[in-house]
Design a protein around this motif. Sequence first.
Motif, PDB file in Angstrom:
ATOM      1  N   GLU A 132     -27.180 -16.118  27.894  1.00 16.33           N
ATOM      2  CA  GLU A 132     -27.707 -16.641  27.120  1.00 16.33           C
ATOM      3  C   GLU A 132     -29.559 -16.281  26.142  1.00 16.33           C
ATOM      4  OE1 GLU A 132     -24.483 -19.895  28.003  1.00 16.33           O
ATOM      5  OE2 GLU A 132     -25.474 -19.500  29.799  1.00 16.33           O
ATOM      6  N   GLU A 135     -30.905 -21.997  21.745  1.00 13.02           N
ATOM      7  CA  GLU A 135     -30.432 -22.579  20.305  1.00 13.02           C
ATOM      8  C   GLU A 135     -31.546 -22.689  18.449  1.00 13.02           C
ATOM      9  OE1 GLU A 135     -27.163 -25.694  20.405  1.00 13.02           O
ATOM     10  OE2 GLU A 135     -26.632 -24.856  22.321  1.00 13.02           O
ATOM     11  N   GLU A 137     -34.332 -20.846  17.774  1.00 13.05           N
ATOM     12  CA  GLU A 137     -34.903 -19.640  17.051  1.00 13.05           C
ATOM     13  C   GLU A 137     -35.472 -19.399  17.139  1.00 13.05           C
ATOM     14  OE1 GLU A 137     -35.512 -16.424  18.715  1.00 13.05           O
ATOM     15  OE2 GLU A 137     -32.941 -16.396  19.866  1.00 13.05           O
ATOM     16  N   LEU A 169     -32.662 -23.667  13.354  1.00  9.11           N
ATOM     17  CA  LEU A 169     -31.227 -23.298  14.322  1.00  9.11           C
ATOM     18  C   LEU A 169     -30.545 -21.652  14.331  1.00  9.11           C
ATOM     19  CD1 LEU A 169     -30.495 -27.193  14.440  1.00  9.11           C
ATOM     20  CD2 LEU A 169     -31.688 -26.087  15.803  1.00  9.11           C
ATOM     21  N   ARG A 170     -30.634 -21.376  15.117  1.00 10.99           N
ATOM     22  CA  ARG A 170     -29.874 -20.157  15.312  1.00 10.99           C
ATOM     23  C   ARG A 170     -28.701 -20.316  14.237  1.00 10.99           C
ATOM     24  NH1 ARG A 170     -27.998 -18.544  21.673  1.00 10.99           N
ATOM     25  NH2 ARG A 170     -25.811 -19.869  21.181  1.00 10.99           N
ATOM     26  N   THR A 173     -25.567 -15.964  17.730  1.00 11.49           N
ATOM     27  CA  THR A 173     -25.199 -15.741  19.034  1.00 11.49           C
ATOM     28  C   THR A 173     -26.321 -14.551  18.953  1.00 11.49           C
ATOM     29  OG1 THR A 173     -23.339 -14.904  19.496  1.00 11.49           O
ATOM     30  CG2 THR A 173     -24.026 -16.829  20.669  1.00 11.49           C
ATOM     31  N   GLY A 194     -21.859 -19.579  22.599  1.00  7.85           N
ATOM     32  CA  GLY A 194     -23.130 -20.796  22.332  1.00  7.85           C
ATOM     33  C   GLY A 194     -22.919 -21.104  21.457  1.00  7.85           C
ATOM     34  N   ARG A 195     -23.594 -22.186  21.032  1.00  9.69           N
ATOM     35  CA  ARG A 195     -23.883 -23.223  20.012  1.00  9.69           C
ATOM     36  C   ARG A 195     -24.666 -22.757  18.885  1.00  9.69           C
ATOM     37  NH1 ARG A 195     -22.964 -28.135  22.860  1.00  9.69           N
ATOM     38  NH2 ARG A 195     -25.057 -27.907  23.044  1.00  9.69           N
ATOM     39  N   VAL A 196     -23.766 -22.604  17.419  1.00  8.59           N
ATOM     40  CA  VAL A 196     -24.883 -22.245  16.407  1.00  8.59           C
ATOM     41  C   VAL A 196     -24.561 -23.351  15.549  1.00  8.59           C
ATOM     42  CG1 VAL A 196     -24.208 -19.560  17.534  1.00  8.59           C
ATOM     43  CG2 VAL A 196     -22.652 -20.656  15.639  1.00  8.59           C
ATOM     44  N   TYR A 197     -25.349 -22.973  13.803  1.00  6.77           N
ATOM     45  CA  TYR A 197     -25.466 -23.755  13.404  1.00  6.77           C
ATOM     46  C   TYR A 197     -25.466 -23.439  12.240  1.00  6.77           C
ATOM     47  CZ  TYR A 197     -26.784 -26.092  17.186  1.00  6.77           C
ATOM     48  OH  TYR A 197     -27.126 -27.427  18.480  1.00  6.77           O
ATOM     49  N   HIS A 211     -19.057 -22.242  17.508  1.00  6.76           N
ATOM     50  CA  HIS A 211     -19.085 -21.769  18.366  1.00  6.76           C
ATOM     51  C   HIS A 211     -18.685 -20.330  18.269  1.00  6.76           C
ATOM     52  CE1 HIS A 211     -18.940 -25.705  20.074  1.00  6.76           C
ATOM     53  NE2 HIS A 211     -19.142 -25.660  20.437  1.00  6.76           N
TER      54      HIS A 211
END
Length: 342
Positions: A132, A135, A137, A169-170, A173, A194-197, A211
């Motif tokens: 991991e 987020e 980044e 915000l990444r 991932t 993971g969470r991404v944006y 995600h």
Amino acid sequence: MDIRELVENILTKAESALQGVHDSQELENLRVRFMGKSGDFTALLRAMGSVSPEERPRVGQMINTARAAIQSRFIETARQLSLIEREHALALETLDVTEPRHTRTLGGVHPITRVLNEITECFTGMGFEVVEGPEAELDLYNFELLNLPRNHPARDAQDTFYIDDNIVLRTHTSPVQARTMLQRKPPIRIICPGRVYRADEADASHSPVFHQMEGLVVDEDVSMADLRGTLDAFARALYGDGVVTRFRPSFFPFTEPSAEVDLTCVTCRGKGCRVCKGTGWIEVLGCGMVNPKVLSLCGIDPSVYSGFAFGIGLDRLCMQRFGIHDVRQLFEGDMRLLSQFR
Ligand code: PHE
């Protein structure tokens, strides 16, 4: 005062004291006062010394009788007190069984987490390790090392939220993969959930937060066939036999060649239905052979090593799996929706 009067005196005093006793502690205090070592009765027995020998048996008997009488009054009082005390304790402990009870509601695993766990299990079963990363980044890991230099038009497809010029915000991932390649030597076999944006307007099929589960394999002689075999195994592990993959040519700056991958629609098993819009296929991921340029940017010699990478969108898989029609519902925390998936 003669001894008989003394005895009667004590008896009367003891009786009235017993009447006024409230609890066992008070009773015990009284017992000491009358019957204890320096109590009234002991004093009385000591006074026997001044009684004439002829009188002694009679007086002795009188004292003993009185003593026995008082003793049994003490025992009786003790019994009564313990009954009262018990009743009192019971009253204090009364349980109202009609009172509404405190319920402790058990939570459940969020549908996204469920899908994420299942997919993680598929890949860890094939020897992948979970890695991991942050987020928020650095632009460097999210874009530059992945062959997306500043002002490159391919960045448009991944517009995001900027914290400052260098921190975003990444958007995927993949930066975790860049970080891993910089830190380790091949063989590398990782998945990065993971969470991404992305700066997308929210609607039924878009959300600014979603995600991913991305994967990366780097080793000697890794080929497109390995990629295909891995994704086929993943599809079967997740949905069972009969689900296959379909590769369509695509473009990503960090892979070459690149493909979009569809899975047989599990709702209709490929026949065509509303979920797959009649095509029999569901698009679930992007993938490709890691661009040699990315390998060298991340410190790995592309003349020795090759690799493949893939990125699975978890939200769409999850919606399809649980029949959720609006992606926003995954993030609203509405119990009416969530409690259906306990
Ligand atoms: N990072 C890509 C995305 O988020 C998905 C992807 C990962 C594509 C790895 C190819 C290889 O769109």
